[in-house]
Scaffold this motif. Structure first.
Motif, PDB file in Angstrom:
ATOM      1  N   ILE A  53       0.819  -1.283   0.053  1.00  0.00           N
ATOM      2  CA  ILE A  53       0.020  -0.034   0.029  1.00  0.00           C
ATOM      3  C   ILE A  53       0.952   1.311  -0.041  1.00  0.00           C
ATOM      4  N   GLY A  54       2.139   1.226   0.765  1.00  0.00           N
ATOM      5  CA  GLY A  54       3.234   2.353   0.711  1.00  0.00           C
ATOM      6  C   GLY A  54       3.317   2.463  -0.718  1.00  0.00           C
ATOM      7  N   LEU A  63       2.499   6.348   5.439  1.00  0.00           N
ATOM      8  CA  LEU A  63       1.080   5.737   6.098  1.00  0.00           C
ATOM      9  C   LEU A  63       1.341   5.082   7.390  1.00  0.00           C
ATOM     10  N   THR A  64       0.329   4.798   8.086  1.00  0.00           N
ATOM     11  CA  THR A  64       0.220   3.960   9.269  1.00  0.00           C
ATOM     12  C   THR A  64      -0.815   2.789   9.179  1.00  0.00           C
ATOM     13  N   VAL A  65      -0.765   1.669   9.372  1.00  0.00           N
ATOM     14  CA  VAL A  65      -1.688   0.512   9.411  1.00  0.00           C
ATOM     15  C   VAL A  65      -1.941   0.325  10.986  1.00  0.00           C
ATOM     16  N   LYS A  66      -3.192   0.163  11.346  1.00  0.00           N
ATOM     17  CA  LYS A  66      -3.544  -0.175  12.966  1.00  0.00           C
ATOM     18  C   LYS A  66      -4.307  -1.598  12.797  1.00  0.00           C
ATOM     19  N   VAL A  67      -4.021  -2.561  13.195  1.00  0.00           N
ATOM     20  CA  VAL A  67      -4.730  -3.632  13.364  1.00  0.00           C
ATOM     21  C   VAL A  67      -5.137  -4.005  14.839  1.00  0.00           C
ATOM     22  N   ILE A  78       1.894  -0.608  12.234  1.00  0.00           N
ATOM     23  CA  ILE A  78       2.875  -0.709  11.169  1.00  0.00           C
ATOM     24  C   ILE A  78       3.043   0.596  10.395  1.00  0.00           C
ATOM     25  N   ASP A  79       4.282   1.153  10.183  1.00  0.00           N
ATOM     26  CA  ASP A  79       4.547   2.370   9.342  1.00  0.00           C
ATOM     27  C   ASP A  79       5.057   1.714   7.838  1.00  0.00           C
ATOM     28  N   SER A  80       4.770   2.459   6.874  1.00  0.00           N
ATOM     29  CA  SER A  80       5.365   2.244   5.706  1.00  0.00           C
ATOM     30  C   SER A  80       5.441   3.680   4.916  1.00  0.00           C
ATOM     31  N   VAL A  86       9.513  -0.109   5.790  1.00  0.00           N
ATOM     32  CA  VAL A  86       8.357  -0.485   6.531  1.00  0.00           C
ATOM     33  C   VAL A  86       8.815  -0.834   7.989  1.00  0.00           C
ATOM     34  N   ARG A  87       8.145  -0.685   8.963  1.00  0.00           N
ATOM     35  CA  ARG A  87       8.549  -1.150  10.258  1.00  0.00           C
ATOM     36  C   ARG A  87       7.226  -1.518  11.112  1.00  0.00           C
TER      37      ARG A  87
END
Length: 293
Positions: A53-54, A63-67, A78-80, A86-87
């Motif tokens: 997605i990044g 972007l930041t993904v939060k699950v 997760i940041d990408s 990505v981390r």
């Protein structure tokens, strides 16, 4: 083979596609966080989706993904960005269960089937773009598929996979995202659906040595794919001692004096990469001087 991502179009531009190998990237996250197999699969799948997605972003966008499910693994963050960096981390990395009824790592049980998947995009504008959908399966790939359909109105197929060695290291990881552009004809959709129904798990194809390009050929048919470009991907954290120092300064003089009096220094810990940064009394006193200068 190093980790990298490929971008492509297919069927004369009516389909957009991404595929990525993330074996080393997920392996670095596993090493840093000491994740157990089920947690590795959940975090690895999420990181793999996030890096693709990044790749849809541009320039300095990120972007930041939060699950955030109701399972024992706890929230994953997760940041990408658009550069393939990505981390990520999981709240409870030592989470593991027996294999599920299909003989696979029980990611659904770890993540939970209730909660939310949130993606926050920083596109360099005054306000962030935030999309959020409920978790629909906890298996991660289905949840991202639902996110694209419900939040971005883009019919998509997301495939994600992580295989873990007996010693908890990562054997194979990768994934793909196939997106239908407006006006995609029914024949093209049928071809893609047939290929998806017959293909083996993406992690198995990565284990067999298939490249990201070959993943797309399997799904879309080599004759239908127009490769655009490739990009290296990897685990990358932007934390630093200076960055954490700035955060300590922002706490104010009183808080810093408490650190000196009570702890004789300070230690900062990065959740993403697990690095630790120590600050002596002299360094903390220099922060106070900076505040008062």
């Amino acid at each position: 083979m190093s980790d990298y991502l490929v971008r492509a179009l297919a069927f004369e531009g009516s389909v957009r596609a991404f595929a990525v190998r993330t074996t080393d990237t997920v392996g670095e996250a596993q090493r840093r966080h000491g994740t157990w197999p089920t947690a590795s699969a959940a975090l690895g799948r999420s990181m793999t989706a996030a890096v693709m997605i990044g790749a849809m972003l541009k320039g300095e966008d990120k972007l930041t993904v939060k699950v955030e499910g109701n399972g024992p693994i706890g929230p994953m963050i997760i940041d990408s960005n658009a550069k393939g960096e990505v981390r990520g981390y999981v709240t409870n990395p030592q989470t593991h269960f027996d294999l599920n009824e299909l003989g696979k790592l029980d990611v659904r049980r770890a993540v939970g089937t209730e909660g939310a998947l949130t993606i926050v995009k920083d596109l360099g504008l005054r306000d962030f773009f935030t999309g959020q959908v409920p978790i629909v399966s906890g298996e991660i790939a289905e949840d991202f598929t639902y996110y694209f359909a419900a939040s971005e109105q883009v019919p998509s197929s997301v495939g994600l996979g992580v295989l873990v060695n007996p010693d908890n290291t990562i054997l194979a990881a990768g994934g793909f995202i196939i997106q239908l552009m407006p006006g995609t004809d029914d024949e093209t959709i049928t071809i893609i659906e047939e290929h998806l129904s017959k293909m083996e798990p993406v992690s198995k194809m990565i284990e067999r040595g298939l490249t990201p390009e070959e993943l797309l050929f399997e799904i879309l048919g080599k004759e239908n794919v127009q490769l655009l470009d490739t990009m290296p991907v990897g685990f990358e954290c932007n934390c630093s001692k200076d960055r954490f120092g700035s955060a300590i300064i922002s706490l104010g003089e009183s808080e810093i004096r408490d650190m000196i009096a009570e702890d004789g220094g300070a230690e900062a810990h990065c959740h993403f990469c697990m690095e630790k940064y120590n600050y002596s009394v002299e360094e903390l006193e220099s922060f106070i001087d900076e505040i008062n200068s």
